[in-house]
Structures are given as structure tokens and as C-alpha cells.
Design a protein around this motif. Sequence first.
Motif, PDB file in Angstrom:
ATOM      1  N   UNK A 538       0.680  -0.937   2.926  1.00  0.00           N
ATOM      2  CA  UNK A 538       2.121  -0.750   3.031  1.00  0.00           C
ATOM      3  C   UNK A 538       2.810  -1.702   2.061  1.00  0.00           C
ATOM      4  N   UNK A 539       3.877  -1.218   1.428  1.00  0.00           N
ATOM      5  CA  UNK A 539       4.653  -2.112   0.554  1.00  0.00           C
ATOM      6  C   UNK A 539       6.005  -1.482   0.280  1.00  0.00           C
ATOM      7  N   UNK A 540       7.078  -2.283   0.398  1.00  0.00           N
ATOM      8  CA  UNK A 540       8.412  -1.791   0.060  1.00  0.00           C
ATOM      9  C   UNK A 540       8.535  -1.697  -1.455  1.00  0.00           C
ATOM     10  N   UNK A 541       9.132  -0.569  -1.900  1.00  0.00           N
ATOM     11  CA  UNK A 541       9.328  -0.322  -3.323  1.00  0.00           C
ATOM     12  C   UNK A 541      10.817  -0.170  -3.576  1.00  0.00           C
ATOM     13  N   UNK A 542      11.278  -0.762  -4.664  1.00  0.00           N
ATOM     14  CA  UNK A 542      12.680  -0.647  -5.012  1.00  0.00           C
ATOM     15  C   UNK A 542      13.528  -1.653  -4.273  1.00  0.00           C
ATOM     16  N   UNK A 543      14.863  -1.429  -4.332  1.00  0.00           N
ATOM     17  CA  UNK A 543      15.821  -2.374  -3.766  1.00  0.00           C
ATOM     18  C   UNK A 543      16.173  -1.995  -2.331  1.00  0.00           C
ATOM     19  N   UNK A 547      12.598   2.121   0.851  1.00  0.00           N
ATOM     20  CA  UNK A 547      11.470   2.993   0.546  1.00  0.00           C
ATOM     21  C   UNK A 547      10.171   2.240   0.785  1.00  0.00           C
ATOM     22  N   UNK A 548       9.392   2.746   1.738  1.00  0.00           N
ATOM     23  CA  UNK A 548       8.140   2.114   2.106  1.00  0.00           C
ATOM     24  C   UNK A 548       6.985   2.955   1.563  1.00  0.00           C
ATOM     25  N   UNK A 549       6.224   2.355   0.610  1.00  0.00           N
ATOM     26  CA  UNK A 549       5.052   3.049   0.078  1.00  0.00           C
ATOM     27  C   UNK A 549       3.926   2.940   1.100  1.00  0.00           C
ATOM     28  N   UNK A 589      -7.185   4.755  -0.951  1.00  0.00           N
ATOM     29  CA  UNK A 589      -6.373   3.758  -1.669  1.00  0.00           C
ATOM     30  C   UNK A 589      -6.340   2.535  -0.759  1.00  0.00           C
ATOM     31  N   UNK A 590      -6.957   1.451  -1.222  1.00  0.00           N
ATOM     32  CA  UNK A 590      -7.106   0.267  -0.374  1.00  0.00           C
ATOM     33  C   UNK A 590      -5.912  -0.685  -0.434  1.00  0.00           C
ATOM     34  N   UNK A 591      -5.194  -0.728  -1.567  1.00  0.00           N
ATOM     35  CA  UNK A 591      -4.228  -1.813  -1.741  1.00  0.00           C
ATOM     36  C   UNK A 591      -3.033  -1.344  -2.563  1.00  0.00           C
ATOM     37  N   UNK A 592      -1.855  -1.853  -2.200  1.00  0.00           N
ATOM     38  CA  UNK A 592      -0.607  -1.640  -2.948  1.00  0.00           C
ATOM     39  C   UNK A 592       0.075  -2.998  -3.087  1.00  0.00           C
ATOM     40  N   UNK A 593       0.706  -3.234  -4.233  1.00  0.00           N
ATOM     41  CA  UNK A 593       1.553  -4.415  -4.369  1.00  0.00           C
ATOM     42  C   UNK A 593       2.686  -4.096  -5.324  1.00  0.00           C
ATOM     43  N   UNK A 594       3.819  -4.784  -5.129  1.00  0.00           N
ATOM     44  CA  UNK A 594       5.026  -4.609  -5.940  1.00  0.00           C
ATOM     45  C   UNK A 594       5.485  -5.989  -6.390  1.00  0.00           C
ATOM     46  N   UNK A 595       5.896  -6.085  -7.646  1.00  0.00           N
ATOM     47  CA  UNK A 595       6.407  -7.357  -8.175  1.00  0.00           C
ATOM     48  C   UNK A 595       7.789  -7.623  -7.610  1.00  0.00           C
ATOM     49  N   UNK A 602       4.804  -1.051  -9.494  1.00  0.00           N
ATOM     50  CA  UNK A 602       3.868  -1.004  -8.366  1.00  0.00           C
ATOM     51  C   UNK A 602       2.443  -0.864  -8.897  1.00  0.00           C
ATOM     52  N   UNK A 603       1.500  -1.522  -8.205  1.00  0.00           N
ATOM     53  CA  UNK A 603       0.079  -1.434  -8.538  1.00  0.00           C
ATOM     54  C   UNK A 603      -0.675  -0.908  -7.332  1.00  0.00           C
TER      55      UNK A 603
END
Length: 733
Positions: A538-543, A547-549, A589-595, A602-603
Amino acid sequence: MVDNLIDTTVAPKQLRFKPGGLPASFEVKVVNDSDRFASFQVEVTAAGVDADRLPDWYKISPEVSTKKPPGDVTHFQVAIVDNPVPGFVGLMNLTVRVFSMELPDEDREVLRLILEQGTGSIPLKLDLPVREFQEYPANEDEIPVRVYNPSQLETHVTLKLSGLDPTWIVDGTERQLYLPPNGQVTETFICQIPDISQAPSRIYPFAIAATHRHGSPTQVEGTLEVLPMGLVEFSATPKQQQIPAKRTWIPNWRNSPVPYTLEFENHSNLQQQVTVTIQGEDKEDCTLELPDKPAELNPGQTAQAPLRVQARRHLWGRKKELSLEAMATLSDQRLGNTNPTSQFLKLDVYPIIPTWLLLGGGLLLLYFIWWLSWLNPDNKFFGHHDAVNSVQFNGMSQNVVSGSNDQSLIKWRVDGFFNYFANPEVEKIAKTGKAVRVIRYKPVDNNVVAAGLENGEIQLLNLLAETPKLMMSFSQEKDDRVLALEFTDDSRYLFSGHGSGLILGWDIQQSLADTITGGNSSQEPLLRGQSDFAVYALKFVGLGNQNLAVAGRFNQLVIWNLSQSENVTVPVQYRQNGQYRPGGQDDYIFSIDVANMKPYLMATADNQGYITLWNMESCLVEGQASCEIIDQWQNGHGSLPVRSVALSNGGCYLASGGDDGRTMLWPLTTQGKRAEQYLEGIEVDKSFDNRKFNSVDINVLNRNILIASGSDDTQVRVEDKKRLQELGCDRDE
């Protein structure tokens, strides 16, 4: 006008004198015109007289008068007995000077002296322009001498040099010269000084005599100083000894003294005495035997000073390496001291019981200490004892928290990973009772950590010193594994992803407040979503945290737009370029990250070995139908599964960990692609036995990039790499 206190009369005013004949006399009458008693003296000078000549060419009677009262008269008789300037013939002026010790005045009178050709012999005049000569051995020196014939007769002169070794004088010690009347000639004796061994340094007096048939011999004296030259060589044999002298590897009670020979070679022209002293911090540990008298050294000679050294031996332990400095001091140090001034002597003193007998025990002791320390990965008193599933830095990168299958959470000090003498483990935060699958710091204050467990439970743990550690615990469905956790930026809400496909949103702020005030918390999720795949990331994307990826099994990657419905799952499957590769039931898909500072970068990482970088702005903001894949590669971990990826806050670095047992660092450009210079990445660390890495985190601090990791080998690691600001993305401004 000041009155003259002395009245002088000379009579006669003109004299005639023939050298070798009767003296020529004149009278000096002196009247005391002062008002006090006074004694008087007379001095006669002549033009052209050699300044070095004594006034032996005239006599005065009396030499000094008695004190006379004012007005009284003193009579002096002056007789000329020799030519003031030998060989001179003609008219010469004499000056008669009268003075008194009691009066400030003096008087002078001049008379004329006619010198005739004499009848007696006239000595030659010798002069050394330089009377003191200095030269080094093996060099030549010139000794010039001037010879003057003051007579009116020609003569043949024999010059002879004496006082120096005749073998030193080139072309002999005698010279034959011819001198005309009033003639002068300069003759040179060349002195060739031999080498150092035959020319000791000292002052050699010499004389040069001139003889001729028309007068008495004349002699002039000088000195030749042979300057000091050369050196005294100092050596020691041997430079290193040992006690005992033989068979140090077996127990040995012998303790005999060992010898050193100190040798001195005099390569100078100075006679020397050499005194030896022993210095050094280890001197007190030794018994020394040296000769009582200094060594005598003539030029060219060699002398020896025997030295015997004895030292006390330890019963056991390592050998003692003693160092002594033998200092030599010369009696005559015009050329300095010996070369070198000292010799360093080594003495190895072995214990009575050799070291190898103790080495085994020492190694066993070291192994025992290591086995008990935090450096031992299998030590049950430190660290984790099963696979580490999740790691995360706190905001300032001072600490790392880790969660493991061993049912524990541990807090680590980052600087301890860079100091072998410091234990990086700070404390065990909690024993959860079940395997910990994922942990996350509460973003605000970093004083609480959330732990997702294997049994579906979520625990909130207090990182401060206050108790209790477990602040609250909640779950929705039993045994529904918590595989992913994500806080909102304000720390109010916590989202959890589960093996069943559930995505739950929890009001953490309200629940913690109820716990603190003692109120009742429902501990029920505020938001609920359901996906058709197990949720691993899980990772929030954007402002705005809208939006939760969501990603997981079947290579599913969807976006949940939280603003559309609080309790409705809105999965958005992106197709075409934005759709992640379709996968079967064994694809994840094991992992998500956002700067943080680039919220649309997003990676993702999957078990096919792919690492993908996304531009999510195109589909979330610009309204396009697909999200843009910026870069994608499969060679980062040898095509083996990539378990975790982490982007730095500025989006300039990506860390990854995979099943190949490696963690990698990927420098990125400002566009979010891999830098051309680092398409193969930078290897950061390797696990024991190539066990897989389950989690990585990354942070940039000061001049370094910090990468934390956890793996199946039970280890938590923190490594650092230098920032690569020259690539253009990572800049301080």
C-alpha cells in the motif's frame, strides 16, 4: 689665543749621520711655561719608518724627566744610532714631540737629518702578507713571502722554510733568489697537505729565514692550521638479539646475557675518545654491561666497545620487544658526533612458557566473547532469531525499527552500525506473540510504531520510555494476515492490507485519544475496501492522501480513490501502457514506494525480478487513460524476485532487495530514470549464504545515503554510500 704651556728648543736644526759610524746627537731644551709642576718625555719620529719597527734607531737621555716647577728647564740628549729606514740615503725630516702626563698640551719641532751611505751590513726585510693559513687535508695551499733588499748592494738570497714536514712542500723547502739594490721579489712555497690519516688536525708553526752575504739573517714566522675533516662511523653487530638465544618455541628457563658489538671507525684527522651511553624507555627493564673507559681512536683506527644485555623473562604471555638506543659521544665535536649518532638495538625477550601454548586458549576465549556478543548473528541474547520481514528509518535517520518472524520488534541505533565497539541494538520494543509481517512509524513525532502480525492483528507500540509499551491492539478478522500498512501524512489514519484482499482504514488518532482518556474505542475500521487479490503493498500516490495504490497477487496494481466513497472499493485497472503485466496466481507485486518530494514518482517490484518506475501524474491529474512507465528493468537481481524497493525523499535514489541475497542502490535522473552511468546499479550489501532480503529503506543524511535492510539470515543491516550530486538530481539547493 691660548698660551703654549711647553716651550721647546732643538739644537742643532740639521744633523749628518753615516750608518755604521759614530752616533749623531742633538739637544732638546724644554721649558715648563705652565703654573704647575710637570715631568716631560720626548719622542722622535721619521718619515717612511716601518710601522712595525721598534724605536731602536735612536736613544734619549733621560727617558723621562723629573717633575719641574714652573719656569724650570729640562735638557734631553738624543743620539741617532741607526738608519730609521734601512738602506735610505738622502735628506730625511725628523719630528721631535715633547709631551707631559700632567699637562694637556704638547710641542713639536722639526730637524733635518742627512743620511750618508753606510759602512755596515743591512739586513733583508721579510714580510708574510698572510701569517695564519687554514686548509683541509688533501688540498694545496700557497704561502707567499715578500723579500726586500734595502741596501745599495746587490745580493744573492737563500730562503728556507722550516717547521713543516718537508714532504708537504712541493719543489723543496729552499729557494735561491737574486735581489738588486732596493729590489723586492715575492716567492711562493706550495704546501700539499696529505690525506686525513697523515695530517692530524692542529696548528703547525713554521718560519721562513732569509740569509745573504751582506747582512745578518732575517726570519719571519707564521702558522698553518690543518682543519678538521672526516667522520667517525658508528655501527652495531648484530642489531637484534633474543633471549633465550635458541629454541624459543619450547619452554626454556635459561636467561643468559646476549652480546652486542659497538664498533667505531675513525675516518677523520682528529684524535677521539668515544663514550657510550644507553638510553630508551626499556633501559630500566635491562641489566647492562659496558666498558669502564672510553674507546681511544687515533686517525684511521678502529675500536670496539662490547655490550652485554640481560632482561627478566615473563612466565607466560607474548614476547617483549625491547628497544635500546646506544648513544655515542665524541670528545672532540668540531666535526659533530658519530655517524650515525646512535644505534637502535632490538631485544626480543620470549616468555618461559611459549606463546603458542596460550594461543589456543586465547582463541577459544575470543570465540567465547564473540559468541556472547552482538556480533554473533546466532546469539540468542541479541538481535532477531528468525527472518526479518520489515525495516524502517525514523524521520531523522537516528534509529531503525525492525520486525521479524521471531515475534519481536527491535529498535536500533544507526551510528552503532558504523562502530564495531558499540552495540547498535537499543532495546526490544515488544514481544508480539505472532510473527511480524510489516511495521510502520507514525509519521508525526515518530513516537509510535504500528506492527502488522501474521494472525491479522495490528499493534500500536509506544517508543517512548513510558509504559505500557503496547498502547492498543485491534483486528478485523482472525488469521487474516496483515501484509501492508500505510499511515496518512497527518498520522490520523492507518490503512492495512490483508491476505484476504481486504483494505481497511483505521482512525488511529481517535483510538489513541480514547485509550489515553480511558474512553471506549470501537476499534472498527472507518473505511473498507475489497480486492480480488492478496494485498502485499500500500502507498499513497499524489497530493492530499486521496489516491491509495494497492498491489499484490496476480500482478494486480490498482488505485483506490478515497474521495469517491468512504466505504466502497473503487479499483481502477489501468490498461494498455499503464496496465501492469498480467500474471497468474504465482505472480506478485511485493513492494510499492513513492518519493515524498515527488509524490507522482512511484516504484514497484515483483517476483519476476522487475523493478518499474512510474509517472502517475499522467493518469491521476492529467486524466489520461494510462499511467506512464518511465523505466523498467529485470537485471537488478539476476531475474530473481525483488522483495522490496524504497525511494529517497527527493526521488534521486532507489534501493532494492531481492532473493539473490543482495541489496542494490540505483541513482536516478531528475526524470526518474536510471542514471546512464549506473544502469547496472551499485551493490550495497550481501546476506549470509545469499539468503533473500525482505525489506529495504533509504534516507539521505548529510553527505551520505543510508540504506537499511532486513533478510532471512536474521540480520538487520545499515550501510552508507556517498551522495552522487554530480549526476544533477541530488542537489543541496
